[in-house]
Design a protein around this motif. Structure first.
Motif, short mmCIF file in Angstrom:
data_model
loop_
_atom_site.label_atom_id
_atom_site.label_comp_id
_atom_site.label_asym_id
_atom_site.label_seq_id
_atom_site.Cartn_x
_atom_site.Cartn_y
_atom_site.Cartn_z
N ARG A 1 8.83 -2.18 -38.74
CA ARG A 1 8.81 -3.62 -38.50
C ARG A 1 8.63 -3.93 -37.02
O ARG A 1 7.82 -4.77 -36.61
CB ARG A 1 10.10 -4.25 -39.01
N ARG A 2 9.41 -3.22 -36.19
CA ARG A 2 9.36 -3.48 -34.75
C ARG A 2 8.00 -3.12 -34.16
O ARG A 2 7.43 -3.88 -33.38
CB ARG A 2 10.47 -2.68 -34.05
N HIS B 1 5.18 -5.49 -35.28
CA HIS B 1 5.32 -6.78 -34.59
C HIS B 1 4.82 -6.68 -33.16
O HIS B 1 4.04 -7.51 -32.69
CB HIS B 1 6.77 -7.25 -34.62
N ARG B 2 5.25 -5.66 -32.45
CA ARG B 2 4.87 -5.54 -31.04
C ARG B 2 3.36 -5.33 -30.90
O ARG B 2 2.71 -5.97 -30.07
CB ARG B 2 5.63 -4.37 -30.40
N GLU C 1 9.13 -9.00 -30.09
CA GLU C 1 9.72 -9.54 -31.32
C GLU C 1 10.76 -10.63 -31.10
O GLU C 1 11.39 -11.08 -32.06
CB GLU C 1 10.31 -8.40 -32.15
N TYR C 2 11.00 -11.03 -29.87
CA TYR C 2 11.92 -12.13 -29.59
C TYR C 2 11.18 -13.26 -28.89
O TYR C 2 10.69 -13.05 -27.79
CB TYR C 2 13.08 -11.67 -28.72
N ALA D 1 10.91 -13.90 -33.12
CA ALA D 1 9.97 -13.34 -34.10
C ALA D 1 8.78 -14.27 -34.28
O ALA D 1 8.93 -15.42 -34.64
CB ALA D 1 10.69 -13.12 -35.42
N SER E 1 8.95 -11.72 -41.96
CA SER E 1 9.12 -10.40 -42.54
C SER E 1 8.08 -10.11 -43.61
O SER E 1 7.52 -9.02 -43.70
CB SER E 1 10.53 -10.30 -43.14
N LEU F 1 4.74 -9.29 -42.03
CA LEU F 1 4.71 -7.93 -41.52
C LEU F 1 4.54 -6.93 -42.65
O LEU F 1 3.80 -5.95 -42.52
CB LEU F 1 6.02 -7.62 -40.78
#
Length: 302
Positions: free
Chosen positions: A140-141, A144-145, A151-152, A154, A158, A161
């Motif tokens: 997930r991380r 996202h990146r 990711e902050y 998001a 979810s 992703l």
DNA sequence: AACCCGGGGAT
DNA sequence: ATCCCAGGGTT
């Protein structure tokens, strides 16, 4: 294959942890045991316990045959003991309902105890190399990146992703792709201090290069307010007391029980007074979770 | 959606 | 001292 997929797999071939015991031997049973142990538990802590566990319970059949109390004893050091109870129940189901062969259909897997959406995909990818994308915290991380940035907060939901990850798996290479993503997440694209300079995806990643200080700042800014609760030392928590109860019962010779009064006396002598007063409540919870069993005024592992 | 479940390592 | 971890089940 895309450039990202090629670089990721090349990096894995070079730096991946190919020697992990559940990767050396390709066996659905090894996959299931490792996945249960790895739920919310780091690789380094699982490795030694996995070895002794597999030696004692080498197959679904052996695990189904073994007493649950012994399974829980071998689980010592891993925490989250209901996982041991569920794994044992899973082995029973595989033997009685599927003739000892692990099923592969999603719906069948999802009905097994202790198996949720992540573990369904993990079993399909790691044990059978089907094109599934187990979405753990690492995958997930990284997704996202690489595709949306830090990711902050998001930027992608979810579900979004999840859909994307499934498209990112190269056909026929789900095992290596998922292994690579998890190794990259554990060794390079870490949650706190990512090593972008060592990352094979740095030139293709939306987030790179990540400044650790900025990442930390953003995480704090968008952290849930609940995280700002009053911190309590672990030794004063009910979870600690639960652990002491289960550990004490692990020490009992197999087949023996201890009186609840004796157990309570010992535990109250170890844990904080406020938690010790809740002894009955803690035992009731452990009993409900089928970790322990009472027999009159005596108790043991279930 | 929020909460519970362990405990050790990294930062 | 706090965060983090190959999640799942219950409320």
């Amino acid at each position: 294959m895309t450039g990202i997929q090629r670089r990721l797999l090349a990096w894995y071939a070079k730096y991946g942890r190919a020697n992990l015991p559940w990767r050396v031997v390709r066996d659905p049973y090894y996959t299931v045991v490792s996945e249960f142990m790895l739920q919310q538990t780091q690789v380094d802590r699982v490795v030694p316990i996995f070895g002794t566990f597999i030696s004692r319970f080498p197959t679904f059949s052996a695990l189904a045959k073994g007493p649950q109390s012994e399974v829980v004893r071998y689980w010592k050091g891993l925490g989250y003991n209901t996982r041991a109870v569920r794994l044992k129940a899973l082995a029973d189901a595989v033997v009685t309902k599927f003739g000892g062969e692990m099923p592969t259909e999603e719906n069948l897997l999802l009905e097994l105890p202790g198996v949720g959406p992540y573990t369904v995909a993990a079993i399909r990818a790691f044990a059978f190399n089907y094109d599934a994308a187990p979405m753990d915290t690492n995958v997930r991380r990284i997704v996202h990146r690489v595709h949306f940035g830090i990711e902050y907060p998001a930027k992608a939901a979810s579900k979004e992703l999840d859909m994307l990850a499934r498209q990112l798996v190269p056909n026929g290479k789900a095992h290596d792709w998922s292994s690579a993503m998890m190794d990259l997440g554990a060794l390079v694209c870490t949650a706190r201090a990512p090593r972008c300079a060592a990352c094979p995806l740095q030139t293709l990643c939306v987030a790179a290069p990540i400044d650790a200080a900025r990442l930390e700042r953003l995480r704090e800014e968008f952290a849930k307010p609940a995280t700002a609760k009053e911190p309590v030392p672990f030794e004063l928590t009910a979870r600690f007391a639960r652990g002491r109860i289960v550990d004490r019962l692990r020490e009992l010779p197999p087949g023996e029980r201890i009186s609840l009064l004796d157990l309570e006396r010992e535990i109250v002598g170890i844990v904080a007074a406020e938690v010790g007063e809740r002894f009955d409540e803690l035992v009731a919870a452990l009993e409900k979770e089928k970790i322990v069993a009472r027999d009159g005024n005596e108790i043991s592992l279930a």
